[in-house]
Design an enzyme around this catalytic site. Structure first.
Site, short mmCIF file in Angstrom:
data_model
loop_
_atom_site.label_atom_id
_atom_site.label_comp_id
_atom_site.label_asym_id
_atom_site.label_seq_id
_atom_site.Cartn_x
_atom_site.Cartn_y
_atom_site.Cartn_z
N ASP A 156 0.69 -1.23 0.00
CA ASP A 156 0.04 -0.12 -0.03
C ASP A 156 0.80 1.26 0.05
O ASP A 156 2.03 1.35 0.14
CB ASP A 156 -0.93 -0.10 1.15
N GLU A 165 -9.78 8.03 5.41
CA GLU A 165 -8.50 7.43 6.18
C GLU A 165 -8.53 8.07 7.53
O GLU A 165 -9.23 8.45 8.04
CB GLU A 165 -7.50 7.48 5.33
#
Ligand code: BGC
Length: 543
Positions: free
Chosen positions: A264, A459
């Protein structure tokens, strides 16, 4: 693979962020073979045709490289193809779970795939198979919930469409993310002031990791998902992206995953303070493709050094490259006409909008309905409507729409709750709207509808301790209440909000979650063209 140099093999393992390619000739010169754009990093002309032109140009440059291996373009569909201005936007995953309707999710997957393929993109970073446990986590809403089997049921419906043959003969690659245990991170495990839970640790037992968090990934592998993204979390003090046991031994050997493992956002560099050592750890743990060598030239130089110093074996590199090339072949990237014709009528088509509207309708949850106030009659004489989200597509669409943290305006296509209600009521109904309900109104309305919301976020930016409504929204609710006989409150949020001390004199409460562009679906249910069928995907205590 026999024709490839070590350097060309290493370039297969690079996933470059679009914005860091300053000179497109680099794609041909260095053989850049995988590109992504982060949420909000859109082409200058952010339309379906702007996107197609951007991807086509990159493919054309890839065809000028020595081996002419096609480029793999990946994009986030955490939230469907919503980077593109004019795409159909569907509710976020957590609220699709409120619909409990796998067939609906399958149709959303198909619609998303059709819009993506129209922009010549065949790889997307979804579904999110995190098991969401703590609603304070800013990524809570990206998940299909906290029950491993339901997460899988909806995830499977989605993967099925992505990887099957689409109507135009295309195939596309889904990504199961974020492997593993991402939803188990504990609040406050961070030492940085702006991260409270995201990207941090969990200390659960291996038994729990396997019996809860591994379940949807195991099933995704059984269903032949083609790529897996490693999470930004750590388990028992070790970052998962550096954990050879979890990636190579468990995922690749025990579960027999034969697709591509990607890291990621920049995480292959953040395992240790030293970037080189970090990278080596990630590759040796089993990562096949590294997301974000922003500086792709130094990535390649580091990897060449690592091969020379035996820090990474050629066998490991060959394994990664074989996995990547196999998927490019299975995606038919070598066979397709890489520069397809413009075919955009599918974007925000009536068919796709109807699916989105159905999803909104089915995800609404009726939390409270005193004296059966709802459904409302379309003949109600006077309705007053307030709230900052009532007439704002950006606010109702949230993070991962056009921009990473969402936008705050009405410039993309869709219907707002206000227009949805105006469309559905009778000609004789008087609708009065004020965002903050800050004007004086002498006539008491039959019904007041206050539409309030949690700030949009994505997020770690909104790992939040207190899940409450803003003072501004509470004031709008109070003022609306004093100007109507009976009050309906609609809450737009990515998680349950604590309204225990306020809700007593609200007659009806609807959890509308994150309904996206087709808000007409809300009016459909309030005015009873369809019943309320949504069920809470998570616990929401009113008392
Ligand atoms: C997120 C991923 C996403 C990636 C690329 C990261 O910050 O954790 O879910 O796929 O960005 O946009």
């Amino acid at each position: 693979m026999e024709q490839m140099t070590v350097s060309e093999k290493i370039w297969q393992m690079i996933l470059v962020e679009r914005g860091s390619i300053f000179d497109p000739l680099d794609i041909a010169k260095y053989s850049i073979w995988a590109v992504l754009n982060g949420s909000g990093d859109n082409p200058f002309l952010n339309t379906s045709s702007g996107w197609l032109e951007m991807v086509n140009n990159m493919q054309a440059y890839a065809q000028r490289s020595r081996l002419r291996i096609p480029l793999l373009y990946g994009v986030d569909t955490t939230h469907w193809h919503t980077n593109v201005h004019g795409a159909t936007v569907f509710p976020h995953s957590i609220w699709l779970w409120a619909t409990r309707d796998a067939d609906l999710v399958r149709r959303i997957g198909k619609a998303t795939a059709e819009e993506m393929v129209a922009t010549n993109i065949f790889w997307w970073y979804s579904p999110n198979l995190d098991i969401a446990i703590d609603p304070r986590w800013g990524r809570f809403y990206e998940s299909f919930g906290s029950d491993p089997n339901l997460v899988w049921e909806l995830g499977q419906a989605y993967i099925g469409w992505f990887q099957s043959n689409l109507s135009n003969g295309a195939r596309a690659m889904a990504t199961a993310k974020h492997y593993l245990g991402n939803g188990s991170m504990v609040w406050g495990s961070s030492s940085q002031s702006n991260y409270f839970i995201d990207k941090w640790w969990s200390f659960i037992s291996e038994k729990e990791l396997r019996e809860v968090h591994l379940v949807p990934f195991k099933k995704a592998v059984d269903a032949k998902v083609w790529s897996v993204m490693i999470g930004l979390n750590s388990w028992k003090w070790v970052k998962v992206s550096a954990n050879k046991y979890l990636i190579t031994d468990l995922l690749k050997k025990e579960l027999w995953f034969d697709g591509i493992v990607i890291s990621d956002w920049y995480w292959a560099y953040e395992i240790e303070w030293n970037g080189y050592k970090s990278l080596i750890k990630a590759i040796n743990a089993g990562i096949d493709m590294v997301m974000l060598p922003y500086d792709y030239k130094s990535f390649s130089a580091n990897m060449e050094t690592a091969v020379k110093k035996w820090d990474v074996s050629m066998e490991r590199i060959d394994d990664a490259v074989r996995r990547i090339l196999t998927k490019k072949i299975e995606l038919w990237l070598f066979k397709k006409n890489l520069i397809p014709k413009k075919d955009f009528q599918i974007f925000w088509s009536t068919e796709h909008r109807n699916i989105a509207r159905e999803a909104v309708r089915k995800s609404l949850v009726l939390l409270k309905n005193n004296d059966n106030l709802l459904p409302l009659s379309k003949e109600t004489k006077k309705i007053i409507i307030s709230g900052s989200a009532a007439n704002n597509l950006g606010k109702q669409s949230w993070g991962w729409t056009i921009e990473w943290q969402g936008v705050d305006w009405n410039k993309f296509p869709g219907t707002t709750i206000l227009s949805g209600i105006r469309n559905i009521v009778s000609k004789n109904t008087d609708i009065e709207f004020s965002e903050l309900w800050d004007f004086w109104s002498s006539e008491i309305a039959d019904v007041g509808i206050a539409i309030v919301w949690e700030d949009p976020y994505a997020e770690w930016v909104w790992d939040k301790r207190m899940l409450v409504l803003s003072n501004q929204d509470l004031a709008a609710i109070q003022k609306t209440k004093s100007s109507c006989r009976r009050l309906v409150v609609i809450i737009i949020s990515g998680r349950p909000i604590n309204i225990r001390n306020q809700e007593k004199d609200w007659w009806a409460i609807i959890a509308a979650w994150l309904p996206w562009s087709e808000w007409q679906g809300v009016a459909d249910v309030i005015f009873w063209d369809y019943p309320f069928t949504g069920q809470l995907p998570v616990k929401w205590d009113l008392k």
